[in-house]
Design a protein around this motif. Structure first.
Motif, mmCIF file in Angstrom:
data_model
loop_
_atom_site.group_PDB
_atom_site.id
_atom_site.type_symbol
_atom_site.label_atom_id
_atom_site.label_comp_id
_atom_site.label_asym_id
_atom_site.label_seq_id
_atom_site.Cartn_x
_atom_site.Cartn_y
_atom_site.Cartn_z
ATOM 1 N N ALA A 67 0.830 -1.213 0.000
ATOM 2 C CA ALA A 67 0.000 0.000 0.000
ATOM 3 C C ALA A 67 0.858 1.254 0.000
ATOM 4 C CB ALA A 67 -0.932 -0.004 1.214
ATOM 5 N N TYR A 68 1.909 1.261 0.799
ATOM 6 C CA TYR A 68 2.751 2.455 0.855
ATOM 7 C C TYR A 68 3.485 2.666 -0.465
ATOM 8 C CZ TYR A 68 5.979 5.952 2.608
ATOM 9 O OH TYR A 68 6.686 7.121 2.783
ATOM 10 N N THR A 69 3.997 1.575 -1.051
ATOM 11 C CA THR A 69 4.722 1.709 -2.320
ATOM 12 C C THR A 69 3.807 2.209 -3.428
ATOM 13 O OG1 THR A 69 6.201 -0.092 -1.686
ATOM 14 C CG2 THR A 69 6.107 0.476 -4.013
ATOM 15 N N ALA A 70 2.586 1.695 -3.486
ATOM 16 C CA ALA A 70 1.685 2.036 -4.584
ATOM 17 C C ALA A 70 1.075 3.428 -4.427
ATOM 18 C CB ALA A 70 0.579 0.987 -4.682
ATOM 19 N N PHE A 71 0.749 3.831 -3.203
ATOM 20 C CA PHE A 71 -0.047 5.044 -3.020
ATOM 21 C C PHE A 71 0.689 6.180 -2.306
ATOM 22 C CE2 PHE A 71 -3.141 1.659 -3.500
ATOM 23 C CZ PHE A 71 -4.024 2.210 -4.409
ATOM 24 N N PHE A 72 1.775 5.897 -1.640
ATOM 25 C CA PHE A 72 2.440 6.952 -0.878
ATOM 26 C C PHE A 72 3.917 7.091 -1.220
ATOM 27 C CE2 PHE A 72 -1.105 5.386 1.584
ATOM 28 C CZ PHE A 72 -1.753 6.544 1.972
ATOM 29 N N TYR A 124 -0.326 4.717 8.485
ATOM 30 C CA TYR A 124 -0.525 5.917 9.310
ATOM 31 C C TYR A 124 0.455 5.941 10.479
ATOM 32 C CZ TYR A 124 -2.919 9.499 12.026
ATOM 33 O OH TYR A 124 -3.212 10.649 12.719
ATOM 34 N N LEU A 125 0.725 4.790 11.056
ATOM 35 C CA LEU A 125 1.720 4.708 12.134
ATOM 36 C C LEU A 125 3.087 5.143 11.621
ATOM 37 C CD1 LEU A 125 1.973 1.705 14.593
ATOM 38 C CD2 LEU A 125 4.014 2.813 13.726
ATOM 39 N N PHE A 126 3.459 4.658 10.445
ATOM 40 C CA PHE A 126 4.749 5.031 9.854
ATOM 41 C C PHE A 126 4.818 6.537 9.603
ATOM 42 C CE2 PHE A 126 7.367 5.868 6.130
ATOM 43 C CZ PHE A 126 8.549 5.234 6.448
ATOM 44 N N GLN A 127 3.737 7.110 9.125
ATOM 45 C CA GLN A 127 3.727 8.556 8.875
ATOM 46 C C GLN A 127 3.927 9.337 10.169
ATOM 47 O OE1 GLN A 127 -0.061 9.104 6.927
ATOM 48 N NE2 GLN A 127 0.837 8.983 4.887
ATOM 49 N N GLN A 128 3.248 8.941 11.215
ATOM 50 C CA GLN A 128 3.387 9.648 12.489
ATOM 51 C C GLN A 128 4.796 9.530 13.049
ATOM 52 O OE1 GLN A 128 1.224 11.622 14.136
ATOM 53 N NE2 GLN A 128 -0.236 11.421 12.450
ATOM 54 N N ALA A 129 5.421 8.379 12.848
ATOM 55 C CA ALA A 129 6.735 8.158 13.442
ATOM 56 C C ALA A 129 7.855 8.816 12.644
ATOM 57 C CB ALA A 129 6.987 6.654 13.573
ATOM 58 N N ALA A 166 3.218 7.616 17.888
ATOM 59 C CA ALA A 166 3.370 6.399 17.083
ATOM 60 C C ALA A 166 3.525 5.169 17.975
ATOM 61 C CB ALA A 166 4.565 6.532 16.150
ATOM 62 N N SER A 167 4.205 5.311 19.096
ATOM 63 C CA SER A 167 4.330 4.190 20.032
ATOM 64 C C SER A 167 2.972 3.799 20.603
ATOM 65 C CB SER A 167 5.296 4.556 21.157
ATOM 66 O OG SER A 167 6.594 4.823 20.656
ATOM 67 N N ALA A 168 2.151 4.802 20.912
ATOM 68 C CA ALA A 168 0.797 4.502 21.386
ATOM 69 C C ALA A 168 -0.015 3.804 20.298
ATOM 70 C CB ALA A 168 0.106 5.792 21.828
ATOM 71 N N LEU A 169 0.158 4.224 19.050
ATOM 72 C CA LEU A 169 -0.521 3.562 17.944
ATOM 73 C C LEU A 169 -0.091 2.096 17.826
ATOM 74 C CD1 LEU A 169 -0.287 6.351 15.200
ATOM 75 C CD2 LEU A 169 -2.398 5.443 16.174
ATOM 76 N N SER A 170 1.194 1.851 18.007
ATOM 77 C CA SER A 170 1.686 0.477 17.891
ATOM 78 C C SER A 170 1.122 -0.408 18.991
ATOM 79 C CB SER A 170 3.213 0.468 17.931
ATOM 80 O OG SER A 170 3.690 0.893 19.200
ATOM 81 N N TRP A 171 0.980 0.129 20.200
ATOM 82 C CA TRP A 171 0.432 -0.679 21.282
ATOM 83 C C TRP A 171 -1.065 -0.900 21.118
ATOM 84 C CZ3 TRP A 171 2.440 -3.791 24.783
ATOM 85 C CH2 TRP A 171 3.822 -3.734 24.988
ATOM 86 N N LEU A 172 -1.762 0.029 20.495
ATOM 87 C CA LEU A 172 -3.167 -0.209 20.172
ATOM 88 C C LEU A 172 -3.294 -1.352 19.166
ATOM 89 C CD1 LEU A 172 -6.166 0.517 20.299
ATOM 90 C CD2 LEU A 172 -5.738 2.237 18.525
ATOM 91 N N LEU A 173 -2.426 -1.366 18.163
ATOM 92 C CA LEU A 173 -2.440 -2.457 17.190
ATOM 93 C C LEU A 173 -2.094 -3.785 17.858
ATOM 94 C CD1 LEU A 173 -2.662 -3.419 14.256
ATOM 95 C CD2 LEU A 173 -0.241 -2.851 13.975
ATOM 96 N N PHE A 174 -1.123 -3.763 18.754
ATOM 97 C CA PHE A 174 -0.753 -4.983 19.489
ATOM 98 C C PHE A 174 -1.941 -5.521 20.281
ATOM 99 C CE2 PHE A 174 0.895 -6.993 23.367
ATOM 100 C CZ PHE A 174 1.675 -8.006 22.821
ATOM 101 N N ALA A 175 -2.652 -4.631 20.962
ATOM 102 C CA ALA A 175 -3.821 -5.052 21.734
ATOM 103 C C ALA A 175 -4.918 -5.584 20.815
ATOM 104 C CB ALA A 175 -4.338 -3.883 22.573
ATOM 105 N N LEU A 176 -5.102 -4.936 19.660
ATOM 106 C CA LEU A 176 -6.136 -5.377 18.725
ATOM 107 C C LEU A 176 -5.816 -6.764 18.177
ATOM 108 C CD1 LEU A 176 -8.681 -4.723 17.074
ATOM 109 C CD2 LEU A 176 -7.190 -3.687 15.356
ATOM 110 N N ILE A 177 -4.556 -6.991 17.792
ATOM 111 C CA ILE A 177 -4.160 -8.304 17.285
ATOM 112 C C ILE A 177 -4.324 -9.363 18.370
ATOM 113 C CG2 ILE A 177 -2.188 -9.658 16.496
ATOM 114 C CD1 ILE A 177 -1.218 -7.220 14.988
ATOM 115 N N GLY A 178 -3.927 -9.032 19.594
ATOM 116 C CA GLY A 178 -4.093 -9.977 20.690
ATOM 117 C C GLY A 178 -5.550 -10.321 20.946
ATOM 118 N N LEU A 179 -6.432 -9.315 20.876
ATOM 119 C CA LEU A 179 -7.858 -9.560 21.105
ATOM 120 C C LEU A 179 -8.452 -10.430 19.999
ATOM 121 C CD1 LEU A 179 -10.451 -8.968 22.677
ATOM 122 C CD2 LEU A 179 -10.718 -6.885 21.316
ATOM 123 N N ILE A 180 -8.129 -10.116 18.744
ATOM 124 C CA ILE A 180 -8.651 -10.907 17.629
ATOM 125 C C ILE A 180 -8.138 -12.341 17.693
ATOM 126 C CG2 ILE A 180 -8.614 -11.165 15.121
ATOM 127 C CD1 ILE A 180 -8.630 -8.145 14.891
#
Length: 338
Positions: free
Chosen positions: A267-272, A291-296, A305-319
């Protein structure tokens, strides 16, 4: 009878034979020696095991656990990667719920995952079942199916722009041969994610190999028993094949889900990452890790960006936890008693 009398120790009653110490150790002594030897052997084995595991332990602590702890600490700070660090408490996590881009990127990522994972699993299972029918040529086709996995993801992103170009792309050219007008894959927000799903789904060789190995391990006598009971192909597939390979299906479900939630490169290569990136629909291609990469690294908001990464970690763990809980009803392992 001995001709030499045995000397009686001083103070011993007359006629009493002295106790003779045996040179052979008693049973308790032998067991103690064996026990000490086993303990020593276990210690040597443990030291050898830790010695062989030390490279992995070092890599995990330095390259995984250490950065995770550091990002957790940074998520409570306002850090730009250069200047001093100042604590902000829970401000970064509060901003997650107020930032509309977080909701947009999460919805894009979840929709992409819902579209991609079932498609990849279904196509990979179909290809694996075809491999069972080609006999000795299975090794060749297995290699052919796996080769796309070796393609760099950056090249896949560029390939997306070439194949799905709305004007001169190969996909639309082929659709035009059948009188079907092709959509604007790269500029129409409704078709951006389906196009990326099709592009990223071609590298499913690893899933094909896993399914092929699982299918080869299904006992043939189960199919023979199902055939004797009058089961057709669909019934045999549903009641024999799927339960027997459910463990492999469950494993690939988790792996593909985690990989899809972390989609970034294509996605990043094609669109950003292209020179004419402004001509594409960024909103539809804004995945969470993009979006995390852009913020960081673009806005230098390392704490956020660190807070974003931990939200993703929690989401993956929950799923993953939900998938594990649900799998107990559908996944069959050999030796299970149902």
């Amino acid at each position: 009878m001995s001709d030499h009398p045995t000397a009686t120790p001083a103070g011993a009653p007359p006629g009493e034979r002295p106790a003779v110490r045996s040179a052979v150790p008693h049973g308790d002594d032998r067991r103690a020696r064996v026990r000490r030897w086993k303990v020593s052997w276990r210690r040597r084995e443990t030291r050898a095991a830790y010695l062989f595991l030390s490279p992995w332990i070092f890599g995990f602590v330095v390259l995984t656990a250490g950065p995770m702890i550091a990002s957790l600490v940074l998520s409570f700070t306002n850090y730009d990667g250069i200047g001093p660090t100042s604590g902000v408490g829970l401000q970064n996590y509060q901003q997650l719920f107020e930032d509309p881009q977080v909701a947009t990127s999460l919805s894009n990522t979840l929709l992409f995952t819902v579209l991609r994972v079932p498609l990849c699993m279904a196509v990979a299972l179909a290809l694996a079942m075809l491999l069972l029918r080609v006999g000795r040529a299975a090794g060749f086709f297995r290699t052919v199916f796996y080769l796309p996995v070796m393609t760099p993801s950056v090249a896949v992103g560029i390939l997306f722009l070439l194949l799905f170009n709305g004007n001169v792309g190969l996909i639309n050219e082929v659709l035009g041969l059948f009188g079907i007008p092709g959509p604007s894959w790269t500029t129409d927000g409704d078709w951006v994610k389906p196009g990326l799903v099709l592009t990223t789904s071609w590298a499913l060789g690893g899933t094909v190999v896993i399914y092929f190995a699982a299918l080869r391990n299904v006992p043939r006598d189960l199919y023979e028993a199902a055939e004797l009971d009058g089961a057709g192909r669909w019934a045999s597939f549903r009641h024999v094949t799927l339960p027997q390979i459910s463990g492999a299906l469950f494993f690939t479900l988790i792996v593909n889900t985690i990989a899809s939630l972390q989609t970034f490169d294509e996605a990043y290569t094609a669109f950003f990452g292209t020179a004419n990136a402004q001509t594409y629909s960024h909103e539809a291609a804004l995945f969470y890790v993009v979006y995390l990469f852009q913020q960081a690294f673009q806005f230098m908001h390392m704490g956020y960006a660190s807070a974003l990464s931990w939200l993703l970690f929690a989401l993956i763990g929950l799923i993953t936890l939900v998938q594990v809980k649900v799998s107990k009803r559908f996944v069959y392992y050999e030796g299970d008693v149902r």
